[in-house]
Design a protein around this motif. Structure first.
Motif, PDB file in Angstrom:
ATOM      1  N   SER A  89       0.935  -0.999   0.039  1.00  0.00           N
ATOM      2  CA  SER A  89      -0.001   0.034   0.073  1.00  0.00           C
ATOM      3  C   SER A  89       0.914   1.263  -0.047  1.00  0.00           C
ATOM      4  O   SER A  89       0.317   2.264  -0.271  1.00  0.00           O
ATOM      5  CB  SER A  89      -0.852  -0.012   1.498  1.00  0.00           C
ATOM      6  OG  SER A  89      -0.328   0.126   2.622  1.00  0.00           O
ATOM      7  N   TRP A  90       2.169   0.980   0.405  1.00  0.00           N
ATOM      8  CA  TRP A  90       3.036   2.139   0.181  1.00  0.00           C
ATOM      9  C   TRP A  90       3.436   2.427  -1.106  1.00  0.00           C
ATOM     10  O   TRP A  90       4.155   3.475  -1.163  1.00  0.00           O
ATOM     11  CB  TRP A  90       4.249   1.888   1.275  1.00  0.00           C
ATOM     12  CG  TRP A  90       3.763   2.194   2.708  1.00  0.00           C
ATOM     13  CD1 TRP A  90       2.782   2.114   3.142  1.00  0.00           C
ATOM     14  CD2 TRP A  90       4.896   1.722   3.726  1.00  0.00           C
ATOM     15  NE1 TRP A  90       2.675   1.741   4.656  1.00  0.00           N
ATOM     16  CE2 TRP A  90       4.130   1.596   5.102  1.00  0.00           C
ATOM     17  CE3 TRP A  90       6.264   1.282   3.891  1.00  0.00           C
ATOM     18  CZ2 TRP A  90       4.564   1.483   6.060  1.00  0.00           C
ATOM     19  CZ3 TRP A  90       6.677   1.180   5.152  1.00  0.00           C
ATOM     20  CH2 TRP A  90       5.947   1.121   6.181  1.00  0.00           C
ATOM     21  N   SER A  93       2.950   6.284  -2.462  1.00  0.00           N
ATOM     22  CA  SER A  93       3.990   7.334  -2.151  1.00  0.00           C
ATOM     23  C   SER A  93       5.279   7.213  -2.413  1.00  0.00           C
ATOM     24  O   SER A  93       5.851   8.287  -2.617  1.00  0.00           O
ATOM     25  CB  SER A  93       3.503   7.452  -0.438  1.00  0.00           C
ATOM     26  OG  SER A  93       3.751   6.160   0.037  1.00  0.00           O
ATOM     27  N   SER A  96       5.856   8.305  -6.105  1.00  0.00           N
ATOM     28  CA  SER A  96       5.752   9.670  -6.139  1.00  0.00           C
ATOM     29  C   SER A  96       6.818  10.545  -5.769  1.00  0.00           C
ATOM     30  O   SER A  96       7.270  11.406  -6.216  1.00  0.00           O
ATOM     31  CB  SER A  96       4.408  10.208  -5.600  1.00  0.00           C
ATOM     32  OG  SER A  96       4.420   9.949  -4.105  1.00  0.00           O
ATOM     33  N   THR A 188      -8.001   7.095  -5.568  1.00  0.00           N
ATOM     34  CA  THR A 188      -7.197   6.504  -4.229  1.00  0.00           C
ATOM     35  C   THR A 188      -5.570   6.285  -4.659  1.00  0.00           C
ATOM     36  O   THR A 188      -4.991   6.806  -3.667  1.00  0.00           O
ATOM     37  CB  THR A 188      -7.661   4.935  -4.095  1.00  0.00           C
ATOM     38  OG1 THR A 188      -9.062   4.952  -3.695  1.00  0.00           O
ATOM     39  CG2 THR A 188      -6.937   4.573  -2.828  1.00  0.00           C
ATOM     40  N   GLN A 191      -4.251  10.068  -4.353  1.00  0.00           N
ATOM     41  CA  GLN A 191      -4.462  10.686  -2.888  1.00  0.00           C
ATOM     42  C   GLN A 191      -3.385  10.138  -2.182  1.00  0.00           C
ATOM     43  O   GLN A 191      -2.805  10.958  -1.244  1.00  0.00           O
ATOM     44  CB  GLN A 191      -5.801  10.373  -2.176  1.00  0.00           C
ATOM     45  CG  GLN A 191      -7.039  10.997  -2.756  1.00  0.00           C
ATOM     46  CD  GLN A 191      -8.332  10.713  -2.164  1.00  0.00           C
ATOM     47  OE1 GLN A 191      -8.349   9.610  -1.395  1.00  0.00           O
ATOM     48  NE2 GLN A 191      -9.366  11.651  -2.586  1.00  0.00           N
ATOM     49  N   ALA A 192      -3.158   8.873  -2.260  1.00  0.00           N
ATOM     50  CA  ALA A 192      -1.895   8.304  -1.505  1.00  0.00           C
ATOM     51  C   ALA A 192      -0.493   8.626  -1.932  1.00  0.00           C
ATOM     52  O   ALA A 192       0.235   8.850  -0.999  1.00  0.00           O
ATOM     53  CB  ALA A 192      -1.915   6.551  -1.530  1.00  0.00           C
ATOM     54  N   PHE A 194       0.303  11.632  -3.367  1.00  0.00           N
ATOM     55  CA  PHE A 194       0.632  12.996  -2.944  1.00  0.00           C
ATOM     56  C   PHE A 194       0.604  13.407  -1.541  1.00  0.00           C
ATOM     57  O   PHE A 194       0.649  14.488  -1.015  1.00  0.00           O
ATOM     58  CB  PHE A 194      -0.266  13.873  -3.661  1.00  0.00           C
ATOM     59  CG  PHE A 194       0.083  13.956  -5.147  1.00  0.00           C
ATOM     60  CD1 PHE A 194       1.238  14.657  -5.573  1.00  0.00           C
ATOM     61  CD2 PHE A 194      -0.749  13.249  -6.122  1.00  0.00           C
ATOM     62  CE1 PHE A 194       1.462  14.796  -6.709  1.00  0.00           C
ATOM     63  CE2 PHE A 194      -0.381  13.417  -7.500  1.00  0.00           C
ATOM     64  CZ  PHE A 194       0.839  14.132  -7.816  1.00  0.00           C
ATOM     65  N   GLU A 195       0.088  12.224  -0.718  1.00  0.00           N
ATOM     66  CA  GLU A 195       0.225  12.482   1.024  1.00  0.00           C
ATOM     67  C   GLU A 195       1.640  12.945   1.141  1.00  0.00           C
ATOM     68  O   GLU A 195       1.910  13.680   2.286  1.00  0.00           O
ATOM     69  CB  GLU A 195      -0.211  11.172   1.509  1.00  0.00           C
ATOM     70  CG  GLU A 195      -1.789  11.102   1.720  1.00  0.00           C
ATOM     71  CD  GLU A 195      -2.229   9.853   2.445  1.00  0.00           C
ATOM     72  OE1 GLU A 195      -1.139   9.084   2.915  1.00  0.00           O
ATOM     73  OE2 GLU A 195      -3.340   9.460   2.288  1.00  0.00           O
ATOM     74  N   LYS A 196       2.583  12.282   0.828  1.00  0.00           N
ATOM     75  CA  LYS A 196       4.261  12.663   1.294  1.00  0.00           C
ATOM     76  C   LYS A 196       4.682  13.782   0.471  1.00  0.00           C
ATOM     77  O   LYS A 196       6.100  14.063   0.834  1.00  0.00           O
ATOM     78  CB  LYS A 196       4.942  11.346   1.336  1.00  0.00           C
ATOM     79  CG  LYS A 196       4.346  10.055   2.023  1.00  0.00           C
ATOM     80  CD  LYS A 196       4.232  10.621   3.755  1.00  0.00           C
ATOM     81  CE  LYS A 196       3.606   9.354   4.457  1.00  0.00           C
ATOM     82  NZ  LYS A 196       3.535   9.694   5.983  1.00  0.00           N
ATOM     83  N   SER A 198       5.464  17.695  -0.690  1.00  0.00           N
ATOM     84  CA  SER A 198       5.229  18.897  -0.236  1.00  0.00           C
ATOM     85  C   SER A 198       5.617  19.986  -1.455  1.00  0.00           C
ATOM     86  O   SER A 198       6.057  19.676  -2.397  1.00  0.00           O
ATOM     87  CB  SER A 198       6.094  19.115   1.039  1.00  0.00           C
ATOM     88  OG  SER A 198       7.563  19.140   0.630  1.00  0.00           O
TER      89      SER A 198
END
Length: 264
Positions: A89-90, A93, A96, A188, A191-192, A194-196, A198
């Motif tokens: 699931s990682w 991120s 990206s 989904t 979203q995952a 671009f969570e990490k 900045s």
């Protein structure tokens, strides 16, 4: 032969050192001339737009293929390692971070160095050896502004755009692999992904692309502008433009990463 006028020949190493510093000085003068000319009117708008088209549009096919394969292959290679820890699931991120922080600007720069840098070096080199640049000076046209300034500005502007496009295409390649294996929806996934990420990551990548674009065009223009020895010099200018620009890209990558990590 009068022995009183004889002088010992300089060692080969000393000659090479002298030539190195002479080249550094010539490069400095070339860059200084660019920054002087770039703020002088008139601005060659038509040639600038044409160069943007040449650099950007004609690079899209290669950029698209390379970016897509980069994202797809990186995801495939990363999956087994994460699967050992049950952490697939990682993947969004992880991919990206890798693509936006490093792969997108670096891959784009290397492709442009090979395609754009060699093209600029060969084009200006052929114009130099066939005396077209000298003819432009006689006809009251500023060849440096028309040929060098427009190409450097166009490459500096277009490479960041190509970098953003490469990142997007790379993420699509990664999504395809994740979707086929985990049936993850595109919403989904992003979203995952671009969570990490900045604003600093986007800004750093954009800064890299701007610096890379300027370097590629400046090296290509310098080599082509100073080409000699006929057609052999044209080939040498194109080859040296690619090699030197790639070398500087890697050096700049190391420096920029260190500076960005200081602020991270």
């Amino acid at each position: 032969m009068d022995s009183t006028n004889w002088q010992p020949e300089k060692p080969v190493i000393s000659k090479k050192i002298d030539q190195f510093f002479i080249t550094i000085y010539q490069v400095f003068l070339f860059i200084r001339k660019f920054f002087r000319e770039v703020f002088r009117m008139p601005f060659e708008r038509g040639e600038f737009i044409r160069q943007c088209y040449q650099i950007g549009y004609r690079s899209l096919a290669l950029i698209t293929l390379t970016g897509f394969i980069t994202g797809l292959v990186f995801t495939k290679q990363s999956r087994p390692s994460l699967a050992e820890f049950g952490a697939t699931s990682w993947l969004p991120s992880l991919v990206s971070i890798a693509i936006i922080r490093a792969l997108a600007p670096l891959v784009t720069a290397l492709i442009c160095a090979g395609k754009v840098g060699s093209s600029i070096g060969a084009e200006l080199g052929s114009m130099r050896v066939t005396e077209q640049i000298d003819a432009m000076e006689v006809s009251a046209i500023n060849p440096f502004k028309f040929l060098v300034v427009t190409r450097v500005l166009a490459t500096t502007v277009v490479v960041p755009m190509l970098m953003a496009y490469t990142g997007f295409i790379g993420m699509l390649g990664s999504f395809l692999d994740v979707h086929l294996n985990e049936a993850t929806s595109i919403q989904t996934f992003f979203q995952a992904a671009f969570e990490k990420i900045s604003f600093l990551d986007f800004g750093a990548s954009m800064l890299k692309a701007i610096v890379y674009g300027f370097t590629i065009a400046m090296v290509g223009c310098y080599q082509g502008w100073n080409a000699n020895q006929g057609t052999q010099g044209v080939g040498k200018a194109a080859n040296v433009a690619v090699v030197v620009s790639m070398f500087f890209i890697f050096i700049e990558e190391i420096i920029i990463v260190q500076v960005i990590n200081f602020f991270r």
